[in-house]
Design a protein around this motif. Structure first.
Motif, PDB file in Angstrom:
ATOM      1  N   ASP A 174       0.830  -1.206   0.000  1.00  0.00           N
ATOM      2  CA  ASP A 174       0.000   0.000   0.000  1.00  0.00           C
ATOM      3  C   ASP A 174       0.868   1.261   0.000  1.00  0.00           C
ATOM      4  O   ASP A 174       0.544   2.256  -0.678  1.00  0.00           O
ATOM      5  CB  ASP A 174      -0.924  -0.001   1.218  1.00  0.00           C
ATOM      6  CG  ASP A 174      -2.020  -1.046   1.103  1.00  0.00           C
ATOM      7  OD1 ASP A 174      -2.297  -1.480  -0.030  1.00  0.00           O
ATOM      8  OD2 ASP A 174      -2.593  -1.435   2.142  1.00  0.00           O
ATOM      9  N   ALA A 175       1.965   1.224   0.777  1.00  0.00           N
ATOM     10  CA  ALA A 175       2.866   2.387   0.805  1.00  0.00           C
ATOM     11  C   ALA A 175       3.491   2.618  -0.567  1.00  0.00           C
ATOM     12  O   ALA A 175       3.592   3.766  -1.042  1.00  0.00           O
ATOM     13  CB  ALA A 175       3.948   2.175   1.865  1.00  0.00           C
ATOM     14  N   ILE A 179       2.945   5.797  -3.294  1.00  0.00           N
ATOM     15  CA  ILE A 179       4.011   6.538  -3.963  1.00  0.00           C
ATOM     16  C   ILE A 179       3.785   6.541  -5.479  1.00  0.00           C
ATOM     17  O   ILE A 179       3.961   7.571  -6.153  1.00  0.00           O
ATOM     18  CB  ILE A 179       5.384   5.922  -3.622  1.00  0.00           C
ATOM     19  CG1 ILE A 179       5.679   6.097  -2.118  1.00  0.00           C
ATOM     20  CG2 ILE A 179       6.485   6.539  -4.463  1.00  0.00           C
ATOM     21  CD1 ILE A 179       6.940   5.391  -1.663  1.00  0.00           C
ATOM     22  N   MET A 180       3.381   5.394  -6.027  1.00  0.00           N
ATOM     23  CA  MET A 180       3.131   5.308  -7.466  1.00  0.00           C
ATOM     24  C   MET A 180       1.979   6.211  -7.872  1.00  0.00           C
ATOM     25  O   MET A 180       2.019   6.845  -8.949  1.00  0.00           O
ATOM     26  CB  MET A 180       2.816   3.858  -7.847  1.00  0.00           C
ATOM     27  CG  MET A 180       3.939   2.866  -7.552  1.00  0.00           C
ATOM     28  SD  MET A 180       5.428   3.153  -8.517  1.00  0.00           S
ATOM     29  CE  MET A 180       4.861   2.691 -10.138  1.00  0.00           C
ATOM     30  N   ASP A 181       0.954   6.313  -7.032  1.00  0.00           N
ATOM     31  CA  ASP A 181      -0.174   7.195  -7.341  1.00  0.00           C
ATOM     32  C   ASP A 181       0.268   8.654  -7.398  1.00  0.00           C
ATOM     33  O   ASP A 181      -0.120   9.409  -8.314  1.00  0.00           O
ATOM     34  CB  ASP A 181      -1.279   7.031  -6.294  1.00  0.00           C
ATOM     35  CG  ASP A 181      -2.036   5.721  -6.459  1.00  0.00           C
ATOM     36  OD1 ASP A 181      -2.050   5.195  -7.582  1.00  0.00           O
ATOM     37  OD2 ASP A 181      -2.599   5.223  -5.463  1.00  0.00           O
ATOM     38  N   SER A 182       1.070   9.050  -6.410  1.00  0.00           N
ATOM     39  CA  SER A 182       1.542  10.448  -6.403  1.00  0.00           C
ATOM     40  C   SER A 182       2.443  10.716  -7.601  1.00  0.00           C
ATOM     41  O   SER A 182       2.397  11.806  -8.203  1.00  0.00           O
ATOM     42  CB  SER A 182       2.276  10.740  -5.099  1.00  0.00           C
ATOM     43  OG  SER A 182       3.438   9.924  -4.968  1.00  0.00           O
ATOM     44  N   MET A 187       3.200  13.021 -13.117  1.00  0.00           N
ATOM     45  CA  MET A 187       3.534  12.750 -14.516  1.00  0.00           C
ATOM     46  C   MET A 187       2.397  13.126 -15.450  1.00  0.00           C
ATOM     47  O   MET A 187       2.625  13.626 -16.571  1.00  0.00           O
ATOM     48  CB  MET A 187       3.896  11.273 -14.688  1.00  0.00           C
ATOM     49  CG  MET A 187       5.181  10.859 -13.984  1.00  0.00           C
ATOM     50  SD  MET A 187       5.604   9.130 -14.281  1.00  0.00           S
ATOM     51  CE  MET A 187       6.003   9.175 -16.029  1.00  0.00           C
ATOM     52  N   GLU A 188       1.166  12.905 -15.017  1.00  0.00           N
ATOM     53  CA  GLU A 188       0.032  13.266 -15.869  1.00  0.00           C
ATOM     54  C   GLU A 188      -0.060  14.780 -16.044  1.00  0.00           C
ATOM     55  O   GLU A 188      -0.415  15.275 -17.124  1.00  0.00           O
ATOM     56  CB  GLU A 188      -1.260  12.712 -15.255  1.00  0.00           C
ATOM     57  CG  GLU A 188      -1.375  11.200 -15.377  1.00  0.00           C
ATOM     58  CD  GLU A 188      -2.551  10.648 -14.578  1.00  0.00           C
ATOM     59  OE1 GLU A 188      -3.193  11.445 -13.862  1.00  0.00           O
ATOM     60  OE2 GLU A 188      -2.810   9.430 -14.664  1.00  0.00           O
ATOM     61  N   VAL A 189       0.258  15.520 -14.980  1.00  0.00           N
ATOM     62  CA  VAL A 189       0.265  16.981 -15.100  1.00  0.00           C
ATOM     63  C   VAL A 189       1.380  17.421 -16.045  1.00  0.00           C
ATOM     64  O   VAL A 189       1.187  18.289 -16.924  1.00  0.00           O
ATOM     65  CB  VAL A 189       0.434  17.635 -13.712  1.00  0.00           C
ATOM     66  CG1 VAL A 189       0.629  19.144 -13.848  1.00  0.00           C
ATOM     67  CG2 VAL A 189      -0.773  17.330 -12.842  1.00  0.00           C
ATOM     68  N   VAL A 204       4.701   3.559 -16.094  1.00  0.00           N
ATOM     69  CA  VAL A 204       4.394   3.635 -14.657  1.00  0.00           C
ATOM     70  C   VAL A 204       3.027   3.022 -14.376  1.00  0.00           C
ATOM     71  O   VAL A 204       2.827   2.328 -13.372  1.00  0.00           O
ATOM     72  CB  VAL A 204       4.449   5.098 -14.171  1.00  0.00           C
ATOM     73  CG1 VAL A 204       4.052   5.190 -12.702  1.00  0.00           C
ATOM     74  CG2 VAL A 204       5.846   5.669 -14.374  1.00  0.00           C
ATOM     75  N   THR A 205       2.065   3.245 -15.265  1.00  0.00           N
ATOM     76  CA  THR A 205       0.718   2.683 -15.081  1.00  0.00           C
ATOM     77  C   THR A 205       0.763   1.154 -15.100  1.00  0.00           C
ATOM     78  O   THR A 205       0.105   0.481 -14.304  1.00  0.00           O
ATOM     79  CB  THR A 205      -0.226   3.200 -16.174  1.00  0.00           C
ATOM     80  OG1 THR A 205      -0.247   4.637 -16.147  1.00  0.00           O
ATOM     81  CG2 THR A 205      -1.631   2.672 -15.962  1.00  0.00           C
ATOM     82  N   VAL A 206       1.554   0.607 -16.052  1.00  0.00           N
ATOM     83  CA  VAL A 206       1.686  -0.853 -16.128  1.00  0.00           C
ATOM     84  C   VAL A 206       2.308  -1.405 -14.851  1.00  0.00           C
ATOM     85  O   VAL A 206       1.862  -2.430 -14.302  1.00  0.00           O
ATOM     86  CB  VAL A 206       2.524  -1.249 -17.361  1.00  0.00           C
ATOM     87  CG1 VAL A 206       2.892  -2.722 -17.308  1.00  0.00           C
ATOM     88  CG2 VAL A 206       1.751  -0.949 -18.628  1.00  0.00           C
TER      89      VAL A 206
END
Length: 452
Positions: A174-175, A179-182, A187-189, A204-206
């Motif tokens: 989960d931690a 980090i991957m979500d942030s 990156m999307e911005v 990163v999504t994969v």
């Protein structure tokens, strides 16, 4: 006021119920000790063994019985016998035409009796030896219950630690996913303003998707382990169960502070069961020999018999009867079967001694292997923890450098994968170390002192 108290109670009731389903290891073991199905069945077997011993002891005590009955003879018994009455008359009075046989009706209309009988074993070596066998068997049953309890503790503790470690692994995942979500958000911005390529966001999504898939597998394994723990504890399957969180630092400190106890075979229920089996083999030999010894029994009877055409009057008769006897039975020839039984019992003793020696070696080897395995895993867990800390430090530096444009996305993904692998290696090392600790406690007979 009462309504306010009731409202507060109802509000806190879910939290109270949740606390009640949070178990420490000791609470799990205590619950399993009272509800584990196999252990409860073994305890019932122990009670059966104790009752069998009482039953055999009862056969050594005087056996007293009472009896009674009443009979009405609808048709009395008739006997045919030579006509001696005619031959007893003087020759001049004898009837030459008298029948050769005459019939006589015996008995009265009513008969009744009541009485008591006593039987006592005075000397019966086979029965005395059977009592010793039952006593030894009862001891074996007690040891079997103790061994079942040790198995229950080891299995419950293993499942408990497995669940704790899987929950710890989920926290680590989960931690990392957080980090991957942030990172994806940043990156999307940056992708919108052309600072990051779409293919990099896809990579990163994969990786995040792969992490979520692996997390789902761990979650499923966690639910399976919880169901196995419920089954082991005798806990209702429909109820949820929550365990205390794993404190890795505390566990490591306790594992490193272990002091090996002195190995003593007598501390192991399995070895003591084997000793009782040797005792039983010797008792069977003694029992085979005792079948050639005499058996002496004392019996006594007393009864009162009544008979008559009525229960009063001149025809009513009463006759007491009593007797005491001392009986002895001594086998003289048994067709050589007795000698065969004795020789067979001696062979069983030799086999039992071989089994005990083999068990001594196996138990000593098990203890030695358990110590070697624990020492090895203690070294492994130390190196894996350091490796995990280093991988986390490298990941944090790489992530910071990536944010500043110093490190590439490939570096970030590689260090992220290395961190996850290091975390899983640490989890596996911790799990193996705890299993080795349980095996050691099982091997040296101190599983009841399990305190991690």
């Amino acid at each position: 006021m009462k309504k306010r108290f009731l409202l507060i109670f109802l509000l806190f009731l879910p939290a109270m119920a949740f606390c009640q389903t949070t178990f420490t290891l000791k609470q799990c073991l205590d619950y399993a000790d009272e509800n584990n199905r196999k252990l409860q069945k073994d305890k019932l077997g122990l009670e059966t063994s104790r009752l069998e011993r009482k039953e055999l002891v009862g056969s050594l005590l005087p056996q007293v019985s009472a009896s009674g009955g009443i009979t009405y003879n609808i048709e009395k018994t008739t006997f045919a016998m030579p006509n001696f009455m005619n031959s007893m008359l003087p020759p001049a009075m004898q009837d030459p035409n008298a029948p050769r046989y005459m019939t006589v009706t015996m008995g009265m209309d009513y008969a009744a009796n009541w009485g008591a009988a006593l039987s006592q074993q005075i000397l019966n070596f086979s029965l005395f030896n059977a009592l010793a066998i039952v006593k030894s068997t009862n001891k074996m049953t007690e040891l079997s219950v103790e061994e079942s309890r040790s198995d229950m503790i080891a299995q419950t503790a293993s499942l408990y630690y497995n669940i704790q470690i899987l929950e710890y692994a989920l926290i680590q995942f989960d931690a990392t996913l957080e980090i991957m979500d942030s990172l994806l958000t940043i990156m999307e911005v940056n992708e919108e303003v052309g600072m990051v390529r779409q293919v990099d966001v896809g990579r990163v999504t994969v990786q995040k998707f792969n992490l979520e898939t692996e997390r789902t597998s761990i979650k499923q394994a966690l639910e399976i382990q919880k169901n196995l723990l419920k089954l082991q504890m005798g806990f209702p399957m429909s109820d949820s169960i929550q365990l205390t969180e794993l404190d890795t630092r505390s566990i490591e400190e306790q594992l490193h502070s272990i002091r090996y106890s002195f190995f003593n075979l007598s501390d192991l229920p399995a070895y003591r069961i084997m000793e009782q089996q040797n005792t039983l083999a010797e008792l069977n030999l003694r029992g085979a020999k005792s079948q050639n010894l005499p058996v002496i029994t004392l019996t006594a009877n007393w009864s009162m018999n009544y008979m008559g055409d009525d229960f009063s009057g001149e025809t009513f008769n009463r006759f007491p009867m009593s007797m005491v006897s001392l009986n002895m039975r001594l086998p003289l020839f048994t067709g050589m079967s007795g000698n065969a039984r004795i020789r067979k019992a001696k062979v069983e003793i030799m086999k039992s001694h071989q089994d005990r020696q083999q068990m001594e070696q196996a138990l000593a080897m098990g203890y030695s292997n358990a110590r070697i395995q624990l020492d090895k895993n203690l070294q492994t867990i130390e190196s894996q923890r350091k490796n995990m800390d280093l991988a986390r430090e490298v990941f944090e530096i790489t992530r910071s450098n990536y944010s500043e444009g110093i490190s590439s996305l490939s570096d970030l993904l590689n260090t992220s994968a290395s961190l996850i692998q290091a975390q899983m290696n640490y989890v596996n090392a911790l799990n193996n170390c705890m299993k080795a600790y349980i095996d050691l406690k099982r091997a040296d007979g101190t599983i009841n002192e399990l305190n991690l």
